[in-house]
Write an enzyme that holds these catalytic residues in place. Sequence first.
Site, short mmCIF file in Angstrom:
data_model
loop_
_atom_site.label_atom_id
_atom_site.label_comp_id
_atom_site.label_asym_id
_atom_site.label_seq_id
_atom_site.Cartn_x
_atom_site.Cartn_y
_atom_site.Cartn_z
N HIS A 90 -6.01 3.25 -3.99
CA HIS A 90 -5.92 3.48 -2.54
C HIS A 90 -6.22 4.94 -2.21
O HIS A 90 -5.70 5.47 -1.24
CB HIS A 90 -4.53 3.08 -2.06
CG HIS A 90 -4.44 2.80 -0.58
ND1 HIS A 90 -5.40 2.11 0.12
CD2 HIS A 90 -3.48 3.13 0.33
CE1 HIS A 90 -5.03 2.02 1.40
NE2 HIS A 90 -3.89 2.65 1.55
N HIS A 145 3.70 -2.36 3.08
CA HIS A 145 3.70 -1.00 2.54
C HIS A 145 5.00 -0.74 1.79
O HIS A 145 6.07 -1.19 2.22
CB HIS A 145 3.54 0.02 3.65
CG HIS A 145 2.25 -0.11 4.40
ND1 HIS A 145 2.06 -1.04 5.39
CD2 HIS A 145 1.07 0.56 4.28
CE1 HIS A 145 0.81 -0.94 5.86
NE2 HIS A 145 0.20 0.02 5.20
N ASP A 172 0.81 -1.22 0.00
CA ASP A 172 0.00 0.00 0.00
C ASP A 172 0.84 1.27 0.00
O ASP A 172 1.99 1.28 0.46
CB ASP A 172 -0.89 0.03 1.25
CG ASP A 172 -2.08 -0.90 1.15
OD1 ASP A 172 -2.12 -1.72 0.22
OD2 ASP A 172 -2.96 -0.83 2.03
N HIS A 212 -4.98 9.52 0.67
CA HIS A 212 -5.00 8.65 1.85
C HIS A 212 -5.77 9.25 3.03
O HIS A 212 -5.32 9.25 4.17
CB HIS A 212 -3.58 8.32 2.28
CG HIS A 212 -3.47 7.03 3.04
ND1 HIS A 212 -3.79 6.91 4.38
CD2 HIS A 212 -3.08 5.80 2.67
CE1 HIS A 212 -3.58 5.68 4.79
NE2 HIS A 212 -3.16 4.97 3.75
#
Length: 278
Positions: A149, A243, A98, A153
């Site tokens: 995503h 990540h 991510d 964020h």
Amino acid sequence: MKKDQLLTRRRALLAGAAAVGAAGTAGVLAVGRDHGPARPVAPAPGPQVRRPSASSAYRLQPLTGYGTPEAEPHRPPVRREPILRMSGRGRTMMLTFDDGPDPRYTPRILDTLAEYDVRATFFVCGEMADYHKDLLSRMADEGHVVGNHTWSHPLLTKLTRRRIRSEMESTCEIVEKAYGEPPRWFRAPYGAWNRAVFQLGAELDMEPLAWTVDSLDWTTPGTATIIDRIEDGAAPGVVVLSHDAGGDRSQTVRALRTYLPQLLDSGYHLTVPRRQHA
């Protein structure tokens, strides 16, 4: 907005973000167990890539029941819970990353995946992808799946429907331009889902994918700890969360170089999601 300001703002949001637990769904992916909210990641030069051996080609085959990359998927239903696990036969797992792409860490992760002829899924943030479109092009060239995503964020459960749609749509546009096709998968920042998120994701032709095993690499717990968490959580159908941006991800990079060959040697197949088709 500068990248360092963006990353600082995201980490501030983490303190107040609450994870929304989720159960799975029938069909392409099945019920799993949520281990916590997603956190943001960050980029360094990578190792040399060895040419993969032909014997590892089986690792690239999609999980049984997922359809084929060329198939045109039907528009997904509006779900009430995100997908957490894969269904299918055999010792198959999925690696997901991510918050990138990040030029310090994403290339090194891609190098390791290429070395072992393995594909992964990258849930990118639009603002990062906009800076590093070349990395999305590389992901496309090497057969990885790129998911949405959001753009910046945010904690989506605190936004209006209009803002949520803007976050999703802007990232879809960047992904389509740089990757070559729009994203078919979506992951909510911090694992925070609500009805609006599911509805808007479906309207944009994306399925909601969460995770089963959280490496918690965003806490920089140490390379050995990340390895242990992923290897201890390894099981058929597992979706692993790591990540490749949002902070110092050198531990994530080093951990991958250790646990990936160990998983393969243990008989696991690492694959990517494929939508079912009629």
